[in-house]
Design a protein around this motif. Sequence first.
Motif, short mmCIF file in Angstrom:
data_model
loop_
_atom_site.label_atom_id
_atom_site.label_comp_id
_atom_site.label_asym_id
_atom_site.label_seq_id
_atom_site.Cartn_x
_atom_site.Cartn_y
_atom_site.Cartn_z
N GLY A 280 0.97 -1.20 -0.07
CA GLY A 280 0.10 -0.02 -0.07
C GLY A 280 0.96 1.28 -0.05
N PRO A 281 0.50 2.41 0.77
CA PRO A 281 1.28 3.44 0.81
C PRO A 281 2.48 3.42 1.43
N LEU A 282 2.85 2.56 2.23
CA LEU A 282 4.21 2.11 2.92
C LEU A 282 5.20 1.74 1.53
N ALA A 283 4.55 1.06 0.71
CA ALA A 283 5.39 0.42 -0.49
C ALA A 283 5.67 1.56 -1.55
N LEU A 284 4.83 2.60 -1.59
CA LEU A 284 5.23 3.75 -2.53
C LEU A 284 6.25 4.56 -1.76
N VAL A 285 6.29 4.65 -0.72
CA VAL A 285 7.37 5.50 0.22
C VAL A 285 8.66 4.65 -0.01
N HIS A 286 8.47 3.68 0.28
CA HIS A 286 9.71 2.48 0.31
C HIS A 286 10.36 2.56 -1.29
N ASP A 287 9.28 2.46 -1.95
CA ASP A 287 10.04 2.41 -3.58
C ASP A 287 10.50 3.88 -3.84
N TYR A 288 9.99 4.93 -3.21
CA TYR A 288 10.50 6.17 -3.97
C TYR A 288 11.92 6.30 -3.36
#
Length: 305
Positions: A280-288
């Motif tokens: 979810g949102p955590l994955a987007l931040v991690h990927d960024y």
Amino acid sequence: MNFRHLKYFVATAESGQVSRAATALSISQSAITTAIRDLESELGADLFLRSAHGMEMTDAGREFLASAQDILTRLDEAKNLSHRRSTAEGVISIAATYTVIGYFLPYHLDRLAHLYPGIEIRLSELNRESIEEGLLSNRFDMAVVLTSNLSNPEIETETLLRSTRRLWVPSNHPFHRAGKASFADIAEEDYIMLTVDEAAHTTMKYWSTTSYQPKVKLRTASVEAVRSMVANGQGVTILSDMVYRPWSLEGKRIGTASTTLEIPSMDVGLAWREGTGITGPLALVHDYFRESFVDPQTWFTSPRP
């Protein structure tokens, strides 16, 4: 100069080696070497010192890096921000230590806010022990910390940036002119010891590998106090490039020098509880973060969801 020059320079500065930068950008090493040589010729200053360990930035290189990063970021945002904005929504809790919040995280929080306006990041500043406890008790989804200080087997980490540690001295100091100093020589100088984020403990760990001890004149949790003391000739210190600035609050210059004994880098990265599902949102931040540092070419070429 052009944007290609800046991109190659930044990749080399962040990776510390021409070979790594070439691999990350999928180009030849000679292309990067030529671009850096052209930049140095146009600027009239050496940006790197070539050594057996890689490419070490000069004072001029560190000053130019901030401008180059800002230019590339603005170009990237102008070209890609509109189609990278995500409709993802959610709340995530992130913890960070003093040094990370002061010298690393704000820039990236701003970019994340533009890219993912529907994601609310709740940020907490804490020391390492409190962050570890918060990750293990699920109070925090993730942390941005000095991964070089972590050793808890229940916490997974991913290092994003390795910041070289150097000797800081007044700009007119003989060590600065020589470009290098031994620990025997440094031990003869008054030493300003930073204590925040376990800096004093880390300092004594690498001093303990020598037969010398620093002659500590002041212990302080204030980086600005260290900066001013060094700039005013009250002592020297060893700190990382990430917190280095070539001037004090009074406007006095600070120079740097390498040490004859290699010093461990200060590593910045992500941390989360072992087994945590990064979705979810955590994955987007991690990927960024991952694409910005571990695989920067992806960030420049691939659209975000």
